[in-house]
Design a protein around this motif. Structure first.
Motif, PDB file in Angstrom:
ATOM      1  N   ASP A  95       0.826  -1.214   0.000  1.00  0.00           N
ATOM      2  CA  ASP A  95       0.000   0.000   0.000  1.00  0.00           C
ATOM      3  C   ASP A  95       0.863   1.269   0.000  1.00  0.00           C
ATOM      4  O   ASP A  95       0.773   2.100   0.905  1.00  0.00           O
ATOM      5  N   LEU A  96       1.681   1.419  -1.034  1.00  0.00           N
ATOM      6  CA  LEU A  96       2.576   2.568  -1.120  1.00  0.00           C
ATOM      7  C   LEU A  96       1.891   3.750  -1.807  1.00  0.00           C
ATOM      8  O   LEU A  96       1.050   3.576  -2.689  1.00  0.00           O
ATOM      9  N   ASP A  97       2.270   4.943  -1.401  1.00  0.00           N
ATOM     10  CA  ASP A  97       1.725   6.177  -1.948  1.00  0.00           C
ATOM     11  C   ASP A  97       2.240   6.378  -3.375  1.00  0.00           C
ATOM     12  O   ASP A  97       3.450   6.501  -3.573  1.00  0.00           O
ATOM     13  N   PRO A  98       1.353   6.414  -4.380  1.00  0.00           N
ATOM     14  CA  PRO A  98       1.822   6.594  -5.763  1.00  0.00           C
ATOM     15  C   PRO A  98       2.495   7.938  -6.003  1.00  0.00           C
ATOM     16  O   PRO A  98       3.204   8.098  -6.997  1.00  0.00           O
ATOM     17  N   VAL A  99       2.277   8.897  -5.131  1.00  0.00           N
ATOM     18  CA  VAL A  99       2.989  10.171  -5.252  1.00  0.00           C
ATOM     19  C   VAL A  99       4.475   9.967  -4.980  1.00  0.00           C
ATOM     20  O   VAL A  99       5.329  10.641  -5.574  1.00  0.00           O
ATOM     21  N   GLN A 100       4.779   9.020  -4.103  1.00  0.00           N
ATOM     22  CA  GLN A 100       6.166   8.772  -3.707  1.00  0.00           C
ATOM     23  C   GLN A 100       6.796   7.595  -4.440  1.00  0.00           C
ATOM     24  O   GLN A 100       8.028   7.479  -4.453  1.00  0.00           O
ATOM     25  N   TRP A 101       5.978   6.743  -5.047  1.00  0.00           N
ATOM     26  CA  TRP A 101       6.494   5.518  -5.647  1.00  0.00           C
ATOM     27  C   TRP A 101       6.001   5.358  -7.077  1.00  0.00           C
ATOM     28  O   TRP A 101       4.851   5.676  -7.394  1.00  0.00           O
ATOM     29  N   ARG A 160      11.282   4.358  -5.610  1.00  0.00           N
ATOM     30  CA  ARG A 160      10.941   5.534  -4.812  1.00  0.00           C
ATOM     31  C   ARG A 160      11.340   6.785  -5.605  1.00  0.00           C
ATOM     32  O   ARG A 160      12.498   6.900  -6.030  1.00  0.00           O
ATOM     33  N   GLY A 178      10.061  12.337  -4.071  1.00  0.00           N
ATOM     34  CA  GLY A 178       8.844  11.957  -3.360  1.00  0.00           C
ATOM     35  C   GLY A 178       8.939  12.145  -1.864  1.00  0.00           C
ATOM     36  O   GLY A 178       9.982  12.267  -1.291  1.00  0.00           O
TER      37      GLY A 178
END
Length: 212
Positions: free
Chosen positions: A171-177, A208, A212
């Protein structure tokens, strides 16, 4: 999955590596070689490094590697291999139960190759810690068995992780990954008795973002 305490988990893997002098082929995992071969070498973290084949390959290709495993037997074999190849200045091996602890620092590459177990393994915790350990601009690669090989002697139904399930778990933030690859892939393999087969792996490669 049965519940095991830390000593039971360690004993399981010591018994596994104690079955014979060499458990694995000694060859680098092909998806790691494909992904890391396109990257500029830096610091790498090899989770569940076993007898050290991936760590050796990374070190030979310019990476500085920290390899982690719960089995002291496996780590001793890995250390012997890097010493024989004069790679000690590029490798460090740490005995650790990743379900409870995790190496400090950040890395340009974090690799979890077939980090699956029939005994207790907190993959959710491990993958969350893995993501935190990736430096800006760095890469996280996760490879799982997507299905059993035809020569596997499974005595019960075993549920293999899916690409979608692992991504939801991380569940990683697509803004950061950025997702570079996330799909089942096929590879040719040879079984213990020379059987040839096409195996299904799940390949996830995440970067990453530097900003980000």
């Amino acid at each position: 999955m049965s519940t095991y305490d830390e000593q039971d988990v360690k004993a399981h893997w010591e018994a596994r590596y104690g079955e014979r002098e060499r458990v694995f082929s000694g060859r680098v995992n092909p998806w790691l070689a494909e992904v890391a071969g396109s990257l500029s070498p830096g610091r790498a973290l090899d989770l569940g490094c076993g007898e050290g084949a991936d760590a050796v390959w990374l070190a030979e290709n310019g990476w500085h590697v920290v390899g982690v495993d719960i089995s002291e037997t496996a780590l001793q074999r890995a250390a012997e291999e890097v010493a024989e190849r004069d790679l000690c200045d590029r490798t460090d091996f740490v005995q650790m139960n990743l379900s409870k602890d995790f190496p400090e620092g950040t890395f340009d590459l974090v690799s979890a190759q077939f980090l699956q177990s029939m005994v207790q393994l907190d993959r959710e915790r491990i993958f969350a810690a893995s993501a935190r350990a990736v430096a800006p601009g760095g890469v996280l690669i996760i490879v799982d068995h997507g299905a059993a090989p035809p020569w596997a002697n499974l005595t019960h139904d075993h549920e293999f992780p899916t690409v979608e399930g692992v991504l939801a778990q991380i569940d990683l933030d697509p803004v950061q990954w950025e997702t570079l690859r996330a799909a089942p892939v096929e590879r040719n393999a040879v079984g213990p008795d020379g059987q040839q087969a096409v195996l299904i792996d799940n390949l996830i490669v995440l970067r990453r973002r530097a900003d980000g």
